[in-house]
Design a protein around this motif. Structure first.
Motif, PDB file in Angstrom:
ATOM      1  N   ALA A  88     -13.182 -46.597 -12.406  1.00  0.00           N
ATOM      2  CA  ALA A  88     -12.929 -47.375 -13.618  1.00  0.00           C
ATOM      3  C   ALA A  88     -14.228 -47.927 -14.194  1.00  0.00           C
ATOM      4  CB  ALA A  88     -11.958 -48.523 -13.315  1.00  0.00           C
ATOM      5  N   GLU A  89     -15.106 -48.428 -13.343  1.00  0.00           N
ATOM      6  CA  GLU A  89     -16.395 -48.950 -13.815  1.00  0.00           C
ATOM      7  C   GLU A  89     -17.215 -47.846 -14.465  1.00  0.00           C
ATOM      8  OE1 GLU A  89     -19.390 -51.506 -14.740  1.00  0.00           O
ATOM      9  OE2 GLU A  89     -17.482 -52.114 -13.834  1.00  0.00           O
ATOM     10  N   ALA A  90     -17.265 -46.681 -13.820  1.00  0.00           N
ATOM     11  CA  ALA A  90     -18.018 -45.546 -14.373  1.00  0.00           C
ATOM     12  C   ALA A  90     -17.440 -45.104 -15.714  1.00  0.00           C
ATOM     13  CB  ALA A  90     -18.006 -44.381 -13.380  1.00  0.00           C
ATOM     14  N   PHE A  91     -16.115 -45.138 -15.836  1.00  0.00           N
ATOM     15  CA  PHE A  91     -15.454 -44.726 -17.079  1.00  0.00           C
ATOM     16  C   PHE A  91     -15.886 -45.614 -18.237  1.00  0.00           C
ATOM     17  CE2 PHE A  91     -11.759 -44.960 -19.989  1.00  0.00           C
ATOM     18  CZ  PHE A  91     -11.652 -43.616 -20.333  1.00  0.00           C
ATOM     19  N   PRO A  96     -21.392 -40.351 -15.422  1.00  0.00           N
ATOM     20  CA  PRO A  96     -20.703 -39.157 -14.930  1.00  0.00           C
ATOM     21  C   PRO A  96     -20.665 -39.082 -13.394  1.00  0.00           C
ATOM     22  CG  PRO A  96     -22.909 -38.582 -15.681  1.00  0.00           C
ATOM     23  CD  PRO A  96     -22.731 -40.042 -15.963  1.00  0.00           C
ATOM     24  N   LEU A  97     -19.502 -39.268 -12.825  1.00  0.00           N
ATOM     25  CA  LEU A  97     -19.258 -39.018 -11.406  1.00  0.00           C
ATOM     26  C   LEU A  97     -18.331 -37.811 -11.297  1.00  0.00           C
ATOM     27  CD1 LEU A  97     -18.554 -42.630 -10.035  1.00  0.00           C
ATOM     28  CD2 LEU A  97     -20.731 -41.396 -10.080  1.00  0.00           C
ATOM     29  N   VAL A  98     -18.557 -36.992 -10.292  1.00  0.00           N
ATOM     30  CA  VAL A  98     -17.694 -35.835 -10.026  1.00  0.00           C
ATOM     31  C   VAL A  98     -16.961 -36.117  -8.716  1.00  0.00           C
ATOM     32  CG1 VAL A  98     -17.571 -33.344  -9.667  1.00  0.00           C
ATOM     33  CG2 VAL A  98     -19.299 -34.298 -11.224  1.00  0.00           C
ATOM     34  N   LEU A  99     -15.677 -36.386  -8.806  1.00  0.00           N
ATOM     35  CA  LEU A  99     -14.879 -36.806  -7.658  1.00  0.00           C
ATOM     36  C   LEU A  99     -14.227 -35.591  -7.024  1.00  0.00           C
ATOM     37  CD1 LEU A  99     -13.350 -39.597  -9.800  1.00  0.00           C
ATOM     38  CD2 LEU A  99     -15.079 -39.976  -8.054  1.00  0.00           C
ATOM     39  N   LEU A 100     -14.629 -35.278  -5.800  1.00  0.00           N
ATOM     40  CA  LEU A 100     -14.116 -34.122  -5.079  1.00  0.00           C
ATOM     41  C   LEU A 100     -13.251 -34.628  -3.933  1.00  0.00           C
ATOM     42  CD1 LEU A 100     -17.473 -32.085  -4.905  1.00  0.00           C
ATOM     43  CD2 LEU A 100     -15.693 -31.978  -6.672  1.00  0.00           C
ATOM     44  N   THR A 101     -11.952 -34.629  -4.132  1.00  0.00           N
ATOM     45  CA  THR A 101     -11.041 -35.178  -3.133  1.00  0.00           C
ATOM     46  C   THR A 101     -10.306 -34.061  -2.412  1.00  0.00           C
ATOM     47  OG1 THR A 101      -9.265 -35.430  -4.771  1.00  0.00           O
ATOM     48  CG2 THR A 101     -10.721 -37.299  -4.462  1.00  0.00           C
ATOM     49  N   LYS A 128     -12.219 -38.505 -17.498  1.00  0.00           N
ATOM     50  CA  LYS A 128     -12.201 -37.673 -18.691  1.00  0.00           C
ATOM     51  C   LYS A 128     -11.378 -36.403 -18.498  1.00  0.00           C
ATOM     52  CE  LYS A 128     -15.683 -37.256 -21.367  1.00  0.00           C
ATOM     53  NZ  LYS A 128     -16.978 -36.771 -21.868  1.00  0.00           N
ATOM     54  N   LYS A 129     -11.318 -35.926 -17.250  1.00  0.00           N
ATOM     55  CA  LYS A 129     -10.536 -34.715 -16.982  1.00  0.00           C
ATOM     56  C   LYS A 129     -10.149 -34.710 -15.507  1.00  0.00           C
ATOM     57  CE  LYS A 129     -10.284 -29.748 -17.833  1.00  0.00           C
ATOM     58  NZ  LYS A 129      -9.023 -29.907 -18.581  1.00  0.00           N
ATOM     59  N   ASN A 130      -8.942 -34.197 -15.221  1.00  0.00           N
ATOM     60  CA  ASN A 130      -8.429 -34.103 -13.862  1.00  0.00           C
ATOM     61  C   ASN A 130      -7.862 -32.708 -13.640  1.00  0.00           C
ATOM     62  OD1 ASN A 130      -8.192 -37.221 -12.955  1.00  0.00           O
ATOM     63  ND2 ASN A 130      -7.646 -37.026 -15.108  1.00  0.00           N
ATOM     64  N   ILE A 131      -8.316 -32.050 -12.572  1.00  0.00           N
ATOM     65  CA  ILE A 131      -7.764 -30.737 -12.243  1.00  0.00           C
ATOM     66  C   ILE A 131      -7.434 -30.694 -10.756  1.00  0.00           C
ATOM     67  CG2 ILE A 131      -9.049 -29.568 -14.078  1.00  0.00           C
ATOM     68  CD1 ILE A 131     -10.939 -28.471 -11.897  1.00  0.00           C
ATOM     69  N   GLY A 162     -18.718 -39.401 -18.451  1.00  0.00           N
ATOM     70  CA  GLY A 162     -17.782 -40.170 -17.644  1.00  0.00           C
ATOM     71  C   GLY A 162     -17.336 -39.405 -16.424  1.00  0.00           C
ATOM     72  N   PRO A 163     -16.510 -40.034 -15.583  1.00  0.00           N
ATOM     73  CA  PRO A 163     -16.062 -39.394 -14.341  1.00  0.00           C
ATOM     74  C   PRO A 163     -15.038 -38.293 -14.588  1.00  0.00           C
ATOM     75  CG  PRO A 163     -15.091 -41.580 -14.562  1.00  0.00           C
ATOM     76  CD  PRO A 163     -16.059 -41.429 -15.695  1.00  0.00           C
ATOM     77  N   VAL A 164     -15.060 -37.294 -13.712  1.00  0.00           N
ATOM     78  CA  VAL A 164     -14.052 -36.238 -13.712  1.00  0.00           C
ATOM     79  C   VAL A 164     -13.567 -36.054 -12.276  1.00  0.00           C
ATOM     80  CG1 VAL A 164     -14.938 -35.022 -15.744  1.00  0.00           C
ATOM     81  CG2 VAL A 164     -15.813 -34.422 -13.469  1.00  0.00           C
TER      82      VAL A 164
END
Length: 570
Positions: A88-91, A96-101, A128-131, A162-164
């Protein structure tokens, strides 16, 4: 050695092609294929931070410093939820954070399987985007995944960054490795485009500026930008505009006014209509000051232009009339070339008032006893110039903005969401790749809340943590409402008697402390000594009741003496 899983090999190859090589990993089992692949490729710079909440803030600070996306890797389940505050803070800071879960296969979700939660679109409100990648690895599934990953990584840095989120279901076995090289992958790029004025529009706006007597420019939070500062300064000189900044705006030209919170009570006490703008121009992120927002909402400008490259419609002051979708530096550069020199009486009105309130502030601080305000006055003089300062949220950032900025220092803070939960972690991430002295200033509740920020091996000798220990959440006694509540002591102030000394020792930081002005002066000399070769924590003890009283007296003193000066002049 890398994982045998083709989806992970392809992901790693695309990250490399996009120039994303900084990876922050939190340990786990389901994310083992990613850990083994990133750690097995020397091109990646992998860091390990166990606590996912701290890891995400660490990555945010790292991305802020290197100005490039940083990837995060975690296991499945609640590990993914711990990323959420920093996402949320990054947004809201456009980082730009790339979240790899890692995730369990979809057929195990809601089936009483271990570490299974609904991870798809888990950050949808703040990304910004979720896949979610396909579980299979057929030729078509890999093609589909590659297209999605390309798009996701492009979106992270395009327009307003922003984060994705890339969610990755993984089936066992998870730990089989291979000597294979990363595959050759197809890169999909996006062309860079620039927003510029049409000649007709720039001429029209220049005419409006030429005809407007009272122009106020308000600059929000942003990274240092010398080009923008030069363009804005040139515009200010020709247009006669007054410019209001905060330390987090990182704009330092002598024409600008940075003492916003001190200015407001004096202005409200002195012919307010003289200061009310006809045209307001805003740019940048959020402002800390509540008083400037209240002032502009009550005394609205006739026009408000917001300059934002992605075209954000920020109607903060409820008077928005125009959105200008272009870079702020280009905006001011184009317009200053088209306008003729104007009188600077409005600009001078604001600047003279600031000089007056700053003198009153300095005199008041010099005469007051030991308290938070006195401490921050001393910090402004003692923190080395040309360094980096990370003021924590709640009272530390407000005291920081009241005092003079440190010469040539850069200021950063988590003002996207303004929480206390990751201020130290963000500063640690930033400092880990900075060559300058980095000082984070936080309250005692903040440092305990985010103590896992110190639980990693990336604390450098350039890190300085100053803890203002006033026994709890002193901010709640400084604002209207909480202080009058019968639940104040237990549930607002949250009295804290624990000291940070044990934290410092547990994580290998040198510890300093001060309980009065003399001790603080000596401690700061040692704290910032060139011979200090380890990260260090300075704990300053103040009295909450004294802090609250002095904080209120500062503003009363400014209003009283401002009245006195005006009466004497008349």
């Amino acid at each position: 050695m890398i994982s045998e899983k083709k989806q992970i090999q392809q992901l790693a190859a695309l990250l490399l092609k996009k120039g994303i090589t900084d990876i922050v990993i939190s340990p786990g089992s389901r994310n083992a294929p990613m850990i083994n692949t990133f750690a097995g490729c020397p091109e990646f710079d992998c860091r390990n931070v166990v606590d996912e909440r701290s890891a995400a803030y660490f990555a945010l600070g790292l991305a802020l410093k290197i100005q490039n996306p940083v990837a995060l890797v975690c296991s499945s389940g609640t590990a993914t939820l711990n990323y959420a505050p920093a996402v949320a803070e990054a947004f809201y800071q456009h980082i730009p954070l790339v979240l790899l879960t890692a995730d369990r296969p979809g057929y195990w979700i809601d089936q009483s399987e271990n570490q299974c939660i609904r991870q798809t679109n888990i950050y949808s409100n703040f990304s910004k985007k979720n896949i979610s990648l396909p579980l299979g690895e057929s030729e078509k599934e890999l093609w589909f995944a590659a297209r999605q990953i390309n798009e996701c990584l492009n979106v992270a840095v395009s327009g307003s960054p922003g984060p994705v989120h890339i969610n990755i279901p993984l089936e066992e076995p998870l730990h089989i490795l291979t000597e294979a090289e990363l595959p050759d992958v197809k890169l999909i790029e996006t062309s860079e485009t620039y927003s510029i004025f049409s000649e007709a529009e720039s001429e029209r706006l220049a005419r409006e500026i030429q005809q407007t007597k009272k122009i106020l420019v308000v600059a929000g939070q942003q990274i240092p930008n010398p080009g923008l500062e030069n363009s804005l300064a040139a515009f200010c000189r020709k247009s006669g505009a007054a410019v209001l900044t905060e330390h987090l705006s990182n704009l330092r030209d002598e024409q600008f006014c940075s003492s916003v919170d001190l200015l407001m009570p004096a202005i409200l006490n002195d012919g307010i209509e003289r200061f009310q703008p006809e045209l307001l121009i805003s740019f940048g992120g959020t402002l800390v000051s509540k008083s400037i927002k209240q002032f502009l909402r009550k005394y609205k400008p006739l026009q408000h232009w917001h300059v934002s490259l992605p075209g954000e419609h920020f109607d903060t002051y409820q008077s928005l009339t125009k959105v200008v979708p272009m870079d702020a530096a280009d905006f001011f550069d184009v317009l200053q070339e088209k306008i003729q020199q104007k009188k600077i009486s409005y600009q001078q009105l604001w600047k003279n008032k600031e000089l007056q309130v700053n003198r009153l502030r300095d005199q008041f601080i010099s005469e007051t006893g030991f308290c938070d305000l006195k401490v921050f006055g001393q910090l402004a003089k003692s923190i080395p110039g040309n360094s980096v300062i990370h003021p924590g949220n709640s009272s530390p950032v407000r005291y920081t903005l009241i005092c003079e900025p440190v010469k040539n220092a850069m200021y950063f803070g988590n003002r996207g969401t303004s929480g206390i939960d990751g201020c130290v972690s963000t500063a640690v991430g930033f400092a880990s790749v900075s060559e300058k002295i980095n000082t984070v200033i936080v309250g005692d509740l903040s440092v305990f809340y985010d103590s896992n920020a110190l639980w990693n091996k990336y604390l450098g000798a350039n890190l300085r943590i100053i803890v203002i220990h006033n026994g709890g959440g002193n901010i709640f006694s400084m604002i209207k409402g909480p202080g009058e509540s019968p639940a104040f002591n237990q549930h607002f102030f949250a009295e804290n008697t624990y000291k940070a000394e044990a934290l410092a020792k547990a994580f290998g930081l040198d510890y300093f402390s001060a309980k009065n002005e003399n001790e603080l002066t000596k401690a700061l000399d040692d704290f910032y000594s060139p011979f200090q070769e380890r990260p260090a924590l300075l704990e300053v003890f103040t009295n909450a009741g004294t802090n609250t009283r002095v904080f209120g007296e500062l503003f009363k003193n400014i209003i009283y003496n401002d009245n006195k000066t005006r009466m004497a002049n008349h």
